[in-house]
Design a protein around this motif. Sequence first.
Motif, PDB file in Angstrom:
ATOM      1  N   ASP A   1      17.112  -3.278 -19.591  1.00  0.00           N
ATOM      2  CA  ASP A   1      15.751  -3.232 -19.065  1.00  0.00           C
ATOM      3  C   ASP A   1      15.579  -2.103 -18.063  1.00  0.00           C
ATOM      4  N   ASP A   2      14.317  -1.830 -17.735  1.00  0.00           N
ATOM      5  CA  ASP A   2      13.996  -0.948 -16.615  1.00  0.00           C
ATOM      6  C   ASP A   2      14.050  -1.783 -15.338  1.00  0.00           C
ATOM      7  N   THR A   3      15.070  -1.589 -14.543  1.00  0.00           N
ATOM      8  CA  THR A   3      15.228  -2.352 -13.299  1.00  0.00           C
ATOM      9  C   THR A   3      15.048  -1.392 -12.124  1.00  0.00           C
ATOM     10  N   LEU A   4      13.921  -1.525 -11.445  1.00  0.00           N
ATOM     11  CA  LEU A   4      13.574  -0.658 -10.327  1.00  0.00           C
ATOM     12  C   LEU A   4      13.436  -1.488  -9.056  1.00  0.00           C
ATOM     13  N   THR A   5      13.730  -0.880  -7.939  1.00  0.00           N
ATOM     14  CA  THR A   5      13.543  -1.526  -6.636  1.00  0.00           C
ATOM     15  C   THR A   5      12.483  -0.761  -5.854  1.00  0.00           C
ATOM     16  N   PHE A   6      11.524  -1.514  -5.321  1.00  0.00           N
ATOM     17  CA  PHE A   6      10.462  -0.921  -4.505  1.00  0.00           C
ATOM     18  C   PHE A   6      10.673  -1.347  -3.063  1.00  0.00           C
ATOM     19  N   THR A   7      10.760  -0.368  -2.158  1.00  0.00           N
ATOM     20  CA  THR A   7      10.898  -0.634  -0.727  1.00  0.00           C
ATOM     21  C   THR A   7       9.570  -0.345  -0.052  1.00  0.00           C
ATOM     22  N   SER A   8       8.965  -1.381   0.521  1.00  0.00           N
ATOM     23  CA  SER A   8       7.648  -1.237   1.126  1.00  0.00           C
ATOM     24  C   SER A   8       7.754  -0.647   2.528  1.00  0.00           C
ATOM     25  N   LEU A   9       6.762   0.172   2.872  1.00  0.00           N
ATOM     26  CA  LEU A   9       6.687   0.797   4.185  1.00  0.00           C
ATOM     27  C   LEU A   9       5.392   0.371   4.877  1.00  0.00           C
TER      28      LEU A   9
ATOM     29  N   GLY B   1       0.781  -1.228   0.000  1.00  0.00           N
ATOM     30  CA  GLY B   1       0.000   0.000   0.000  1.00  0.00           C
ATOM     31  C   GLY B   1       0.813   1.278   0.000  1.00  0.00           C
ATOM     32  N   ARG B   2       2.067   1.175   0.433  1.00  0.00           N
ATOM     33  CA  ARG B   2       2.883   2.387   0.534  1.00  0.00           C
ATOM     34  C   ARG B   2       4.356   2.020   0.469  1.00  0.00           C
ATOM     35  N   GLY B   3       5.097   2.742  -0.349  1.00  0.00           N
ATOM     36  CA  GLY B   3       6.528   2.509  -0.467  1.00  0.00           C
ATOM     37  C   GLY B   3       7.141   3.426  -1.495  1.00  0.00           C
ATOM     38  N   ASN B   4       8.425   3.239  -1.732  1.00  0.00           N
ATOM     39  CA  ASN B   4       9.172   4.110  -2.640  1.00  0.00           C
ATOM     40  C   ASN B   4       9.947   3.295  -3.666  1.00  0.00           C
ATOM     41  N   PHE B   5      10.006   3.836  -4.879  1.00  0.00           N
ATOM     42  CA  PHE B   5      10.823   3.243  -5.946  1.00  0.00           C
ATOM     43  C   PHE B   5      12.181   3.944  -6.006  1.00  0.00           C
ATOM     44  N   ASN B   6      13.213   3.169  -6.357  1.00  0.00           N
ATOM     45  CA  ASN B   6      14.492   3.775  -6.686  1.00  0.00           C
ATOM     46  C   ASN B   6      15.159   2.978  -7.796  1.00  0.00           C
ATOM     47  N   GLU B   7      16.121   3.624  -8.412  1.00  0.00           N
ATOM     48  CA  GLU B   7      16.862   3.016  -9.517  1.00  0.00           C
ATOM     49  C   GLU B   7      18.330   3.322  -9.296  1.00  0.00           C
ATOM     50  N   THR B   8      19.161   2.285  -9.370  1.00  0.00           N
ATOM     51  CA  THR B   8      20.575   2.503  -9.039  1.00  0.00           C
ATOM     52  C   THR B   8      21.512   2.388 -10.236  1.00  0.00           C
ATOM     53  N   THR B   9      21.165   1.592 -11.229  1.00  0.00           N
ATOM     54  CA  THR B   9      22.122   1.360 -12.315  1.00  0.00           C
ATOM     55  C   THR B   9      21.438   1.310 -13.677  1.00  0.00           C
ATOM     56  N   HIS B  10      22.227   1.585 -14.693  1.00  0.00           N
ATOM     57  CA  HIS B  10      21.889   1.299 -16.086  1.00  0.00           C
ATOM     58  C   HIS B  10      23.141   0.707 -16.724  1.00  0.00           C
ATOM     59  N   ASN B  11      22.978  -0.375 -17.443  1.00  0.00           N
ATOM     60  CA  ASN B  11      24.107  -0.995 -18.123  1.00  0.00           C
ATOM     61  C   ASN B  11      23.851  -0.919 -19.624  1.00  0.00           C
ATOM     62  N   ILE B  12      24.396   0.103 -20.256  1.00  0.00           N
ATOM     63  CA  ILE B  12      24.102   0.393 -21.657  1.00  0.00           C
ATOM     64  C   ILE B  12      25.229  -0.162 -22.522  1.00  0.00           C
ATOM     65  N   GLY B  13      24.864  -1.025 -23.462  1.00  0.00           N
ATOM     66  CA  GLY B  13      25.863  -1.662 -24.314  1.00  0.00           C
ATOM     67  C   GLY B  13      25.565  -1.462 -25.784  1.00  0.00           C
ATOM     68  N   THR B  14      26.591  -1.600 -26.589  1.00  0.00           N
ATOM     69  CA  THR B  14      26.447  -1.387 -28.024  1.00  0.00           C
ATOM     70  C   THR B  14      25.755  -2.563 -28.706  1.00  0.00           C
ATOM     71  N   ASP B  15      24.994  -2.271 -29.753  1.00  0.00           N
ATOM     72  CA  ASP B  15      24.510  -3.321 -30.633  1.00  0.00           C
ATOM     73  C   ASP B  15      25.675  -3.837 -31.469  1.00  0.00           C
ATOM     74  N   THR B  16      25.546  -5.061 -31.929  1.00  0.00           N
ATOM     75  CA  THR B  16      26.547  -5.635 -32.826  1.00  0.00           C
ATOM     76  C   THR B  16      25.921  -5.870 -34.190  1.00  0.00           C
ATOM     77  N   ASP B  17      26.686  -6.455 -35.088  1.00  0.00           N
ATOM     78  CA  ASP B  17      26.151  -6.717 -36.421  1.00  0.00           C
ATOM     79  C   ASP B  17      25.194  -7.902 -36.425  1.00  0.00           C
ATOM     80  N   THR B  18      25.103  -8.623 -35.318  1.00  0.00           N
ATOM     81  CA  THR B  18      24.213  -9.789 -35.267  1.00  0.00           C
ATOM     82  C   THR B  18      23.187  -9.728 -34.134  1.00  0.00           C
ATOM     83  N   ALA B  19      23.296  -8.759 -33.238  1.00  0.00           N
ATOM     84  CA  ALA B  19      22.384  -8.739 -32.090  1.00  0.00           C
ATOM     85  C   ALA B  19      22.222  -7.321 -31.565  1.00  0.00           C
TER      86      ALA B  19
END
Length: 242
Positions: free
Chosen positions: A158-166, A135-153
């Motif tokens: 993703d959106d990776t969020l952490t919710f801490t419930s109160l 019913g009540r809590g806070n979201f936070n985000e700590t990291t992003h891991n951004i990588g290059t596309d290749t010629d085959t992939a």
Amino acid sequence: MASIGLKMVYVGIKDADGKTIVDATKGLSDKGVYPIDTNKDHQNLGTKTANITALSGNPVKITGNNEVVDVTNPPSSPQVAFDMNAINPAVREKLLGRVSNGIGGYTDGDKPVDCGVIIESQQPVTMTSVFFCFGRGNFNETTHNIGTDTDTAETRDDDTLTFTSLGYDGFGGKPFAIFYESDPSFDKQKMMDLVFPGQQLVTAGHDGTQDSSLHGGTVEAPHGSSDAGSKGTNPNDTQGNI
């Protein structure tokens, strides 16, 4: 409890009085509750996992006179680690308490915003829904891991969020509640009203969680990718029409 799959995640932002903000501009939706669906027109691609931890505290044995005389029952302190394929960017930033600068950018706010969350799964035997409610809590985000596309992939981040419930008044000060659709006394509207006071997604006349608009979408992806385009047909759509 045993469960199968992840059907939907519902989120909403609360005001200072604990009421759900029922406004697509100030909150997340004109229904108050925002389903993180799989409709590309909404710029969502659903959720992969919602890893819930610390639903119970760690009991500690109390000893006296060389024997165990008691066991503590510490309160739970749940957290939910979300791995989401993609969330509407404006919704994501609001959940994180970030503030728009008016030219397409967002910066950290002075304090996190209180949010409610419901995670919907299914029971293995009956295949009826089970709802993990916070019913009540806070979201936070700590990291992003951004990588290059290749010629085959292509490389996804993703959106990776952490919710801490109160602790939540609606649950008697406890940080979570679990609801079972299979329970004879289950009332979906009352559950939604309890977690998201003032919400309009599920009412006596309409269950917005069953809308077909929560699935599919028509946005064409760039460069042959399966992703929605960076803007889509309506980049500001936050499911206000649900």
